[in-house]
Design an enzyme around this catalytic site. Structure first.
Site, mmCIF file in Angstrom:
data_model
loop_
_atom_site.group_PDB
_atom_site.id
_atom_site.type_symbol
_atom_site.label_atom_id
_atom_site.label_comp_id
_atom_site.label_asym_id
_atom_site.label_seq_id
_atom_site.Cartn_x
_atom_site.Cartn_y
_atom_site.Cartn_z
ATOM 1 N N SER A 163 0.866 -1.189 0.000
ATOM 2 C CA SER A 163 0.000 0.000 0.000
ATOM 3 C C SER A 163 0.897 1.232 0.000
ATOM 4 O O SER A 163 2.072 1.146 0.389
ATOM 5 C CB SER A 163 -0.858 -0.021 1.265
ATOM 6 O OG SER A 163 -1.452 1.246 1.488
ATOM 7 N N TYR A 176 -2.120 -0.809 10.331
ATOM 8 C CA TYR A 176 -2.228 -1.141 8.906
ATOM 9 C C TYR A 176 -0.969 -0.664 8.162
ATOM 10 O O TYR A 176 -0.353 -1.425 7.411
ATOM 11 C CB TYR A 176 -3.489 -0.504 8.310
ATOM 12 C CG TYR A 176 -3.692 -0.762 6.840
ATOM 13 C CD1 TYR A 176 -4.307 -1.933 6.397
ATOM 14 C CD2 TYR A 176 -3.278 0.154 5.866
ATOM 15 C CE1 TYR A 176 -4.509 -2.177 5.040
ATOM 16 C CE2 TYR A 176 -3.470 -0.078 4.510
ATOM 17 C CZ TYR A 176 -4.086 -1.238 4.108
ATOM 18 O OH TYR A 176 -4.274 -1.478 2.760
HETATM 19 P P1 NAP Z 1 -11.668 -6.061 0.817
HETATM 20 O O1 NAP Z 1 -12.633 -5.799 -0.280
HETATM 21 O O2 NAP Z 1 -12.027 -5.676 2.211
HETATM 22 O O3 NAP Z 1 -11.245 -7.584 0.760
HETATM 23 C C1 NAP Z 1 -10.411 -8.117 1.733
HETATM 24 C C2 NAP Z 1 -10.441 -9.619 1.634
HETATM 25 O O4 NAP Z 1 -9.635 -10.144 2.706
HETATM 26 C C3 NAP Z 1 -11.849 -10.182 1.817
HETATM 27 O O5 NAP Z 1 -12.031 -11.267 0.951
HETATM 28 C C4 NAP Z 1 -11.819 -10.637 3.275
HETATM 29 O O6 NAP Z 1 -12.695 -11.707 3.549
HETATM 30 C C5 NAP Z 1 -10.384 -11.111 3.405
HETATM 31 N N1 NAP Z 1 -10.006 -11.190 4.798
HETATM 32 C C6 NAP Z 1 -9.970 -10.201 5.730
HETATM 33 N N2 NAP Z 1 -9.653 -10.703 6.926
HETATM 34 C C7 NAP Z 1 -9.460 -12.040 6.766
HETATM 35 C C8 NAP Z 1 -9.144 -13.105 7.638
HETATM 36 N N3 NAP Z 1 -8.972 -12.907 8.951
HETATM 37 N N4 NAP Z 1 -9.024 -14.345 7.138
HETATM 38 C C9 NAP Z 1 -9.241 -14.569 5.817
HETATM 39 N N5 NAP Z 1 -9.565 -13.614 4.946
HETATM 40 C C10 NAP Z 1 -9.681 -12.356 5.411
HETATM 41 O O7 NAP Z 1 -10.289 -5.298 0.534
HETATM 42 P P2 NAP Z 1 -9.497 -4.965 -0.818
HETATM 43 O O8 NAP Z 1 -9.540 -3.503 -0.994
HETATM 44 O O9 NAP Z 1 -9.892 -5.877 -1.908
HETATM 45 O O10 NAP Z 1 -8.012 -5.298 -0.317
HETATM 46 C C11 NAP Z 1 -7.197 -6.310 -0.909
HETATM 47 C C12 NAP Z 1 -5.753 -5.981 -0.611
HETATM 48 O O11 NAP Z 1 -5.384 -4.746 -1.248
HETATM 49 C C13 NAP Z 1 -5.441 -5.763 0.873
HETATM 50 O O12 NAP Z 1 -4.173 -6.309 1.158
HETATM 51 C C14 NAP Z 1 -5.407 -4.265 1.028
HETATM 52 O O13 NAP Z 1 -4.627 -3.877 2.116
HETATM 53 C C15 NAP Z 1 -4.782 -3.881 -0.295
HETATM 54 N N6 NAP Z 1 -5.011 -2.492 -0.741
HETATM 55 C C16 NAP Z 1 -6.230 -2.074 -1.146
HETATM 56 C C17 NAP Z 1 -6.394 -0.765 -1.584
HETATM 57 C C18 NAP Z 1 -7.728 -0.260 -2.043
HETATM 58 O O14 NAP Z 1 -7.832 0.939 -2.383
HETATM 59 N N7 NAP Z 1 -8.769 -1.087 -2.117
HETATM 60 C C19 NAP Z 1 -5.289 0.115 -1.615
HETATM 61 C C20 NAP Z 1 -4.047 -0.346 -1.179
HETATM 62 C C21 NAP Z 1 -3.908 -1.657 -0.757
HETATM 63 P P3 NAP Z 1 -14.259 -11.439 3.896
HETATM 64 O O15 NAP Z 1 -14.863 -10.889 2.643
HETATM 65 O O16 NAP Z 1 -14.745 -12.773 4.248
HETATM 66 O O17 NAP Z 1 -14.275 -10.450 5.025
#
Ligand code: NAP
Length: 256
Positions: A163, A176
């Site tokens: 990130s 985070y």
């Molecule tokens: P998201 O939509 O919240 O998805 C997160 C995923 O992680 C979900 O499938 C969630 O499962 C799973 N998860 C969370 N806690 C867990 C646990 N304890 N055990 C197993 N699975 C777990 O988030 P996202 O935005 O797609 O994020 C994906 C990655 O990109 C992350 O590493 C995040 O830090 C990174 N990121 C995102 C952004 C952004 O703008 N979106 C920017 C920078 C970095 P459930 O659905 O079952 O809760």
């Protein structure tokens, strides 16, 4: 030193061949929602057999069904809660994959917890520990357990999810941000250890602002229509997971 330096971006105009992930077995954490869901579907579209790992069975089943409905290679589901899983749970996962697939070609560490958006002075230890468990400790245990299977691949790729706050600390991002610095460091350590001793490369992707549930939670006032979708950032994921990035290791790539 890595063979190829990308300077934070994949080659301009990159487009993967239709079958570029054919016959690859790739595990995706957090495959039920957000970027992980789209990555799982995309890897399958490019021919991979995808192991859908995550904690919410119904979401994983929905992705499994979508892959089947599209006629992509049959996926597999592995339910695991990264917050509570123990080293023994990761060993059991590795044993099951060994029995079913005998090797692993790709590992996308995507799942993460956002934790609290507050100052360090107010940050709770419970939330700190939860974020570190999911975002750091689980990555260590999962990577370690799966290394023997990755070593059996002719061209294995481990991709971590970083990130912007994992490169420059920012107020109120607490555990985070610290966990994403740890992710960048872990990826570099692993890449250096594996570079001359295996066919495994390890790199980070910084997705950038992407339209997901986590993003909406972190930026409730933002209009989601103004930011990229998970589909928009997939070229970087396919590039790093497939043969076109052979020789690329120890790097941190921006998907936008
Ligand atoms: P998201 O939509 O919240 O998805 C997160 C995923 O992680 C979900 O499938 C969630 O499962 C799973 N998860 C969370 N806690 C867990 C646990 N304890 N055990 C197993 N699975 C777990 O988030 P996202 O935005 O797609 O994020 C994906 C990655 O990109 C992350 O590493 C995040 O830090 C990174 N990121 C995102 C952004 C952004 O703008 N979106 C920017 C920078 C970095 P459930 O659905 O079952 O809760």
């Amino acid at each position: 030193m890595p063979d190829i330096i990308l300077n934070r971006h994949i080659p301009e105009g990159y487009s993967a061949a239709d079958n570029s992930l054919r016959d690859r077995v790739i595990l995706v954490t957090g495959a039920g929602d957000g970027i992980g869901r789209t990555a799982a579907l995309t890897f399958a579209r490019y021919g991979a057999t995808v192991i859908l790992a995550g904690r919410t069975q119904e979401k994983l089943e929905a992705v499994y069904d979508a892959i089947e409905h599209a006629g992509y290679p049959q996926a597999a589901i592995y339910a695991i809660d990264l917050k509570t899983a123990t080293e023994a749970d990761y060993t059991a996962l590795a044993e099951q994959l060994e029995n079913e697939f005998s090797r692993l070609d790709g590992l996308l560490h995507n799942a993460a917890a956002l934790g609290e958006r507050t100052s360090i002075a107010n940050y709770s230890l419970a939330s700190w520990n939860q974020v570190m468990s999911v975002n750091v400790n689980a990555q260590f245990m999962l990577s370690k357990a799966l290394l023997p299977l990755l070593k059996k691949s002719a061209d294995a790729s481990i991709v971590f999810t970083s990130s912007g706050v994992g490169r420059q600390g920012r107020a109120f991002w607490g555990a985070y941000a610290v966990s994403k610095f740890a992710t960048e460091g872990f990826s570099q350590v692993l890449a250096a250890e594996l570079e001359n001793t295996s066919n495994i490369r390890a790199n980070c992707i910084n997705p950038g602002a992407t339209r997901t549930r986590m993003r909406a939670t972190a930026f409730p006032a933002e209009d989601p229509a103004t930011i990229k979708t998970p589909e928009d950032i997939m070229p970087t994921y396919v590039y790093l997971m497939g043969p076109d990035s052979k020789g690329v290791t120890g790097q941190s790539i921006d998907a936008q």
